[in-house]
Scaffold this active site. Structure first.
Site, PDB file in Angstrom:
ATOM      1  N   GLY A  87      15.579  19.973  51.915  1.00 57.63           N
ATOM      2  CA  GLY A  87      15.160  20.031  50.661  1.00 57.63           C
ATOM      3  C   GLY A  87      15.635  19.972  49.195  1.00 57.63           C
ATOM      4  N   GLY A  88      17.313  18.643  49.731  1.00 60.00           N
ATOM      5  CA  GLY A  88      18.052  18.598  48.709  1.00 60.00           C
ATOM      6  C   GLY A  88      16.945  18.126  47.519  1.00 60.00           C
ATOM      7  CG  ASN A  89      17.348  17.098  42.983  1.00 58.49           C
ATOM      8  OD1 ASN A  89      16.398  17.131  42.704  1.00 58.49           O
ATOM      9  ND2 ASN A  89      18.226  16.416  41.971  1.00 58.49           N
ATOM     10  CG  HIS A 121      21.339  -2.218  61.670  1.00 53.95           C
ATOM     11  ND1 HIS A 121      21.777  -1.669  61.168  1.00 53.95           N
ATOM     12  CD2 HIS A 121      20.616  -3.208  60.697  1.00 53.95           C
ATOM     13  CE1 HIS A 121      21.695  -1.230  59.994  1.00 53.95           C
ATOM     14  NE2 HIS A 121      20.608  -2.693  59.583  1.00 53.95           N
ATOM     15  NE  ARG A 153      29.967  17.345  54.503  1.00 52.94           N
ATOM     16  CZ  ARG A 153      30.303  15.611  55.029  1.00 52.94           C
ATOM     17  NH1 ARG A 153      30.586  14.658  53.890  1.00 52.94           N
ATOM     18  NH2 ARG A 153      30.865  15.142  55.939  1.00 52.94           N
ATOM     19  CG  HIS A 165      30.823   7.426  49.212  1.00 53.77           C
ATOM     20  ND1 HIS A 165      31.520   6.554  50.083  1.00 53.77           N
ATOM     21  CD2 HIS A 165      29.849   8.215  49.499  1.00 53.77           C
ATOM     22  CE1 HIS A 165      31.226   8.543  51.143  1.00 53.77           C
ATOM     23  NE2 HIS A 165      30.548   9.054  50.446  1.00 53.77           N
TER      24      HIS A 165
END
Lengths: 292, 292
Positions: free
Chosen positions: A275-277, A192, A128, A124
């Site tokens: 509200g991203g894709n 967890h 940004r 990964h």
């Protein structure tokens, strides 16, 4: 004199350029992999542009989702996006510098590769730049071996991955690698279960040393380090055959990856809240996962 | 005069008794299923007791995880737990009646069945009594068809499931079924995808009409309705053969189920936040899920 707009423009161009080069490199690997172990034809990336909905007529940005479902790369997403507008009120309170003014701008690249061969670790990458009333870089990269035997600090893949990231960090500040590697260990974990997600890497957020040029150079160096080291790990392991028991281990660890991304991942949360894709946000989820 | 302790005792006994009867019924179905479609030997439930860790020497309750991995029931969990102690401070603020005093008591049953045959809908049941400075019942049940064609309000399984729950509610108050069915539609949904998780059922929380005996009877009636109707749906569909394309649809909808449980499910959240038994909390996750 560099303006904030110049910086945004430069950061966006750097993220998009990195994505283009990663996509080209991954397509080469996909094409080159042994037909004996990876039957079928080599896939290519499909790039799908998307836009956030207009808000009162105003553009709010968008991005390009890049997906390849292939023979070597079972499912890989390399996405870029540049989004802006106002954060929802309940979320703005949680974002640095947005508590009084919800306006934001964010540009970045995100990548997750789920490989068909369980001997090749999943990986990964995220990088940004975010602007509210403050501005910073965030990102990271971590390695996610899918075989129990490879989930060790002394495995060659783990050692080489960390060493290459360390080189990238050390150019700037010798304190950064230990700090950001430790943060990755804490962040990429499943409290967890009392487990780590993989073998770590680096994670940083709100990175702002006061010298924007240096911080931007650091963000770029972290991306280059990834592009340098990961293809080496792919080539090292891609000719090792695998069996059903190894695929089952891979499916189990992929399940843990799902748990992390839906329960804890900041990027997933940020994307869903702004509200991203949805399709590109959740493209990080593995093609198959098992909870036996 | 009934004390609070009497009520807790009665509720716990009811949940445990319901779990025992569901387990017996599911084991019968597993044993009876056609060997032609479901090869291999019939499985039985494995019951594993667990305890929450002692806190300063004090018992904090525990439960019994019941799991069956079988030929008809690909993966099913029927769990009971009775837990108590103090909620963590950050979580107490979100729990009704616990903002001033974090002490709580909770007892309940939770169930999720993932069936091998995609023609048999998956199903979920939860029923619990919670006590803080206030006390209430919560729970619900919803049907999750795994074939696109069965995800309709006019499918016989959907109709019969809703009708049976309506009968259970209507005995008490004609307003409850519409209210709790609507709540299920809102709750069992994936807002990030604009999708429903399944075809709904009922969902209720903070249920306290002021008449504890009636509320307890309602919670029990909802459990009985489930035990009555679900085995009928299993028998109706279990002899329908399936193909790989139907398994793929099932795997996709199971992926959605994972998204719901990790992103939104209150019980998962409550369990993970209160140090519940991770293995039984996450046993709700399907044996295999796909994000193609």
């Amino acid at each position: 004199m560099q303006t904030l707009e110049d910086r945004k423009h430069a950061a966006r161009a750097a993220f998009e350029g990195l994505a283009d080069r990663i996509i080209a490199t991954f397509e080469s690997l996909e094409a080159e992999a042994s037909p004996a172990l990876y039957p079928g034809s080599a896939a290519r990336f499909e790039r799908t542009p998307w836009r956030r909905p207009l808000k009162e007529g105003a553009d709010q940005g968008g991005g390009v989702m890049g997906m390849m479902r292939g023979r070597l790369f079972e499912k890989v997403g390399v996405h870029v996006s540049t989004v802006y507008g106002a954060l929802p009120a309940d979320f703005a309170a949680q974002v640095r510098g947005a508590d009084k003014d919800p306006n934001f701008w964010a540009s970045g690249i995100s990548l997750i590769a789920h490989m068909r061969n369980p001997h090749i670790p999943a990986v990964h990458l995220n990088s940004r730049m975010i602007v509210t009333s403050q501005s910073w870089f965030g990102g990271g990269s971590d390695l996610n071996p899918t075989l129990d035997a490879a989930r060790r600090d002394d495995h060659p893949d783990t050692r080489d991955f960390h060493a290459r990231l360390k080189t990238a960090c050390d150019i700037f500040d010798k304190d950064w690698h230990p700090k950001y590697r430790k943060w990755a260990d804490e962040y990429f974990s499943l409290p967890h279960r009392g487990e780590k997600r993989g073998v770590g890497g680096i994670f940083y957020d709100h990175h702002n040393s006061g010298d924007w040029d240096a911080d931007f150079a650091f963000a770029k160096a972290a991306g280059e380090a990834f592009l340098d080291v990961y293809p080496q790990l792919v080539r090292r392991n891609w000719d090792t055959p695998w069996d059903a028991a190894e695929r089952a281990q891979q499916a189990k660890w992929r399940g843990r990856y799902v748990e992390f991304n839906l329960l804890y991942d900041r990027g997933t949360m940020f994307g869903l809240k702004t509200g991203g894709n949805v399709e590109s946000i959740l493209s990080s989820l593995p093609p198959v996962a098992e909870w036996p």
